[in-house]
Design an enzyme around this catalytic site. Sequence first.
Site, PDB file in Angstrom:
ATOM      1  N   GLY A   1       0.792  -1.236   0.000  1.00  0.00           N
ATOM      2  CA  GLY A   1       0.000   0.000   0.000  1.00  0.00           C
ATOM      3  C   GLY A   1       0.819   1.277   0.000  1.00  0.00           C
ATOM      4  O   GLY A   1       0.358   2.311   0.505  1.00  0.00           O
TER       5      GLY A   1
ATOM      6  N   ASN B   1       1.444   3.039  -2.596  1.00  0.00           N
ATOM      7  CA  ASN B   1       0.724   3.992  -3.454  1.00  0.00           C
ATOM      8  C   ASN B   1      -0.460   4.597  -2.702  1.00  0.00           C
ATOM      9  O   ASN B   1      -0.757   5.785  -2.862  1.00  0.00           O
ATOM     10  CB  ASN B   1       0.265   3.313  -4.741  1.00  0.00           C
TER      11      ASN B   1
ATOM     12  N   MET C   1      -4.372  -6.941  -6.815  1.00  0.00           N
ATOM     13  CA  MET C   1      -3.982  -8.135  -7.577  1.00  0.00           C
ATOM     14  C   MET C   1      -5.178  -9.030  -7.889  1.00  0.00           C
ATOM     15  O   MET C   1      -5.169 -10.209  -7.557  1.00  0.00           O
ATOM     16  CB  MET C   1      -2.944  -8.934  -6.775  1.00  0.00           C
TER      17      MET C   1
ATOM     18  N   ILE D   1      -8.276  -9.508 -11.008  1.00  0.00           N
ATOM     19  CA  ILE D   1      -8.811  -9.005 -12.281  1.00  0.00           C
ATOM     20  C   ILE D   1     -10.314  -8.811 -12.121  1.00  0.00           C
ATOM     21  O   ILE D   1     -11.019  -9.724 -11.687  1.00  0.00           O
ATOM     22  CB  ILE D   1      -8.530  -9.999 -13.435  1.00  0.00           C
TER      23      ILE D   1
ATOM     24  N   ASN E   1      -6.043   2.685 -12.802  1.00  0.00           N
ATOM     25  CA  ASN E   1      -5.059   1.708 -12.307  1.00  0.00           C
ATOM     26  C   ASN E   1      -3.668   2.282 -12.467  1.00  0.00           C
ATOM     27  O   ASN E   1      -3.409   3.049 -13.394  1.00  0.00           O
ATOM     28  CB  ASN E   1      -5.182   0.415 -13.131  1.00  0.00           C
TER      29      ASN E   1
ATOM     30  N   HIS F   1       0.195   1.116 -13.218  1.00  0.00           N
ATOM     31  CA  HIS F   1       0.982  -0.019 -13.703  1.00  0.00           C
ATOM     32  C   HIS F   1       2.462   0.390 -13.740  1.00  0.00           C
ATOM     33  O   HIS F   1       2.790   1.478 -14.233  1.00  0.00           O
ATOM     34  CB  HIS F   1       0.505  -0.427 -15.107  1.00  0.00           C
TER      35      HIS F   1
HETATM   36  C1  GRF Z   1       3.011  -1.182  -7.593  1.00  0.00           C
HETATM   37  O1  GRF Z   1       4.207  -1.338  -8.278  1.00  0.00           O
HETATM   38  C2  GRF Z   1       1.847  -1.077  -8.563  1.00  0.00           C
HETATM   39  O2  GRF Z   1       2.153  -0.383  -9.724  1.00  0.00           O
HETATM   40  C3  GRF Z   1       1.615  -2.527  -8.866  1.00  0.00           C
HETATM   41  O3  GRF Z   1       1.779  -3.185  -7.625  1.00  0.00           O
HETATM   42  C4  GRF Z   1       2.674  -2.434  -6.797  1.00  0.00           C
HETATM   43  C5  GRF Z   1       1.944  -2.143  -5.518  1.00  0.00           C
HETATM   44  O4  GRF Z   1       2.706  -1.456  -4.601  1.00  0.00           O
HETATM   45  N1  GRF Z   1       0.412  -2.725  -9.575  1.00  0.00           N
HETATM   46  P1  GRF Z   1       2.057  -0.842  -3.288  1.00  0.00           P
HETATM   47  O5  GRF Z   1       1.161  -1.931  -2.676  1.00  0.00           O
HETATM   48  O6  GRF Z   1       1.263   0.378  -3.662  1.00  0.00           O
HETATM   49  O7  GRF Z   1       3.209  -0.543  -2.385  1.00  0.00           O
END
Ligand code: GRF
Length: 204
Positions: A13, A15, A92, A94, A109, A111
């Site tokens: 988490g 992000n 994670m 779909i 999203n 990526h």
């Molecule tokens: C990030 O690299 C995001 O782009 C990908 O999974 C990772 C998640 O990181 N889809 P976090 O859980 O936000 O630390």
Amino acid sequence: MLTKIAVLVSGNGTNLQALIDAEKNGKLENCQLALVIANNPNAYALKRAAEHNIMHFVISRKAYKTSLKYEEAMQNLLLEYKIDLIVLAGFMSILSPQFIQMFPNRIINIHPSLIPSFCGNGYYGIKVHQAVLKYGVQITGATVHYVNEIIDGGKIILQKSVMVQPLDTPESLQKRVLEEAEWVILPKAVTLVAQELKKEKQDD
Ligand code: GRF
């Protein structure tokens, strides 16, 4: 009018943390982080949400007989909290086309590559960075995009590049892509999309 945001997570988490920090610093203009949903009860992201008093729930696929029921449970929460915008941040799982069509242009999203490179089926997490190093590209980065029925195929909102270094390992590259690109563009993209949604509402 605040844009109410739900963040869907599965893991660390960071992000989500970038969004929390941006909200605290007044950088998520007219937005409110209203809800966090994790599909994994052990996601550290849940602790981050709790620490910042954001409503958070676990909706695990395993707890439901079918994918339809699992998605219905998510939908119900999103509707209950009157969510305007759904942010997939390391989520994670779909989502089905039916779910996506329920929220047109309202799911985004992040990526960890420059789409259309190193994206689509099988490109997630550390695998993306392994593929980048294997191919030998010198520039990678991150992309925030709308979610449609094609994996990583929706309209691009923001991208930021990151240089690959000669001694990079997948892990060091993953860390730099997070720090230099993902945490930078995600709050910006959320603000941009929220502005769009506000305009749409005003035009109605
Ligand atoms: C990030 O690299 C995001 O782009 C990908 O999974 C990772 C998640 O990181 N889809 P976090 O859980 O936000 O630390």
